[in-house]
Design an enzyme around this catalytic site. Structure first.
Site, PDB file in Angstrom:
ATOM      1  N   ASP A  83       0.464  -1.005   0.303  1.00  0.00           N
ATOM      2  CA  ASP A  83       0.358  -0.426   0.224  1.00  0.00           C
ATOM      3  C   ASP A  83       1.494   1.056   0.308  1.00  0.00           C
ATOM      4  O   ASP A  83       2.051   1.390   0.502  1.00  0.00           O
ATOM      5  CB  ASP A  83      -0.985   0.254   1.333  1.00  0.00           C
ATOM      6  N   GLU A 178      -0.051  -1.426   6.110  1.00  0.00           N
ATOM      7  CA  GLU A 178       1.142  -0.924   6.528  1.00  0.00           C
ATOM      8  C   GLU A 178       1.056   0.625   6.803  1.00  0.00           C
ATOM      9  O   GLU A 178       0.999   1.195   7.896  1.00  0.00           O
ATOM     10  CB  GLU A 178       2.453  -1.075   6.008  1.00  0.00           C
TER      11      GLU A 178
END
Length: 411
Positions: A83, A178
């Site tokens: 991400d 994350e």
């Protein structure tokens, strides 16, 4: 050793897939578009010859590079996240490639007068003569952490294509979310099966980190009382003014913009309010656990003092721990840091061993039983329009992964 054009093309392929995570969605992953890159990675890992490629229901990708030696050595792992940060848009990324960088300012967007200044961002100057990938000034780049993914995939591909390089079993994992603090929440350490791992999620070349902040969030809710302002004397309680007083009571020098190194801080990152109610959202950070605990107690003490002053519970504080300093879990196995440091030196890289002024999946993984220091991925100015990465740094990070794989079997 590593083909420059090949690694550049791989990186650009990854960053042009939007994977921005959503801090307001509790689902795994927090955004459906993370699946888009995950599926591309699964296909690519299978194509290069990785084994046991698995994409689970929560968007965690794991794969294996089997050992090519006939004796047992520790199984090591490498981890990156798919991400990108919700702090700045990662949609429609239009990368620019600057060959043989001359050390001058880089015009990211002439029309909007967006300039990556080498005087303001002086780290640029150390990459003079190299190839730098930047944004066009309207998005982030996504080197955090698609540079790390690029390096891990490229290293695995290189080891597969060069079986003469001997190594033990290697496990890799790409995690979702994350950037919104959930990257390691559903990470299955037992399934991963590594003795230790490294996150490829650091910044400039040479970074090697095994310390990070202890972290907590604090939600401060201030309750006021609305009364017609013409008749408010002695009756109105303006929660916004009390909030202002609360903010000013905290140490004014202990904020992110005035601290560095091992200095902790209180960071007010959001305010919403009116006369009746104001909510302050803080993050609390410190490398030292004792000082961290004192910071949390200080927030609560200030709230208690205000409540005593007004003779009622006018302020409520909700504090939640987020993660802890992984140093405690790494010190007993410092050889894994020493190994990475030795590899960097062997490659002519000056190790920059310092504390992370932030968090990392490696912290949570270390507390889950997978010691996990952090290695540079090469990018700079993460989470914004001025993000960039030198291609040569990605190549060096790839070589560090390969070097660690080689060194494990000699220990």
């Amino acid at each position: 050793m590593i083909d420059k054009k090949h690694i550049t093309n791989r990186f650009i392929k990854y960053i042009t897939i939007d994977t921005e995570s959503d801090p307001n969605n509790p689902a795994f992953p927090s955004s459906d578009k993370q699946w888009d890159l995950a599926k591309v990675l699964v296909k690519e890992l299978e194509q290069i010859g990785m084994q046991d490629v698995d994409l689970d229901e929560n968007c965690y990708i794991m794969a294996t590079l089997p050992s090519n030696i006939d004796y047992k050595v520790p199984t090591i792992g490498f981890v990156s996240h798919i991400d990108t940060s919700p702090d700045f848009t990662g949609k429609n990324i239009n990368p620019q490639i600057i060959e043989n960088y001359d050390g001058k300012d880089i015009v990211l967007n002439k029309e909007k007068n967006i300039i990556l200044s080498s005087s303001y961002f002086d780290d640029l100057l150390q990459y003079k003569g190299q190839t730098i990938i930047t944004t066009d000034g309207t998005t982030l780049l996504g080197a955090d952490d698609k540079a790390g993914i690029t390096e891990i995939v490229t290293a695995m591909e290189y080891l597969i294509q060069h079986p003469e390089i001997k190594h033990g079993k290697i496990r890799i994992c790409f995690t979702p979310d994350e950037e919104v603090g959930k990257g390691a929440h559903l990470f299955d350490v037992e399934k991963f099966g590594a003795d230790w791992a490294y996150t490829m999620d650091g910044s400039q070349i040479g970074e090697l980190e095994y310390e990070n902040f202890n972290a907590a969030s604090a939600k401060v809710t201030i309750t006021g009382k609305i009364v017609h302002p013409g008749y408010a004397k002695g009756k109105m309680i303006n929660s916004m003014l009390i909030a202002n007083e609360f903010i000013a009571t905290l140490p004014v020098q202990e904020v992110p913009e005035k601290t560095e190194g091992y200095e902790g801080f209180f960071h007010l990152h959001d305010i919403k309010g009116n006369v009746e109610e104001t909510v302050l959202e803080y993050i609390i950070r410190d490398h030292d656990l004792e000082l961290f605990e004192k910071r949390k107690k200080l927030i609560q003490k200030i709230a208690n003092d205000f409540n005593n002053k007004y003779n009622q519970e006018i302020i409520k504080v909700e504090i939640k721990n987020q993660y802890f300093n992984m140093k405690e879990k790494i010190i007993p196995v410092m050889h894994i840091v020493d190994m990475a440091e030795e590899v960097m030196k062997d490659l002519g890289i000056t190790p920059l061993i310092k504390a992370i002024r932030g968090g990392t999946d490696g912290s949570q993984l270390s507390y889950k039983g997978l010691p996990c220091p952090n290695i540079f991925a090469g990018g700079h100015n993460f989470h914004g329009r001025f993000e960039y990465v030198p291609v040569e740094s990605m190549i060096k990070a790839t070589e560090v992964i390969i070097g660690i794989a080689k060194k494990v079997i000699k220990k």
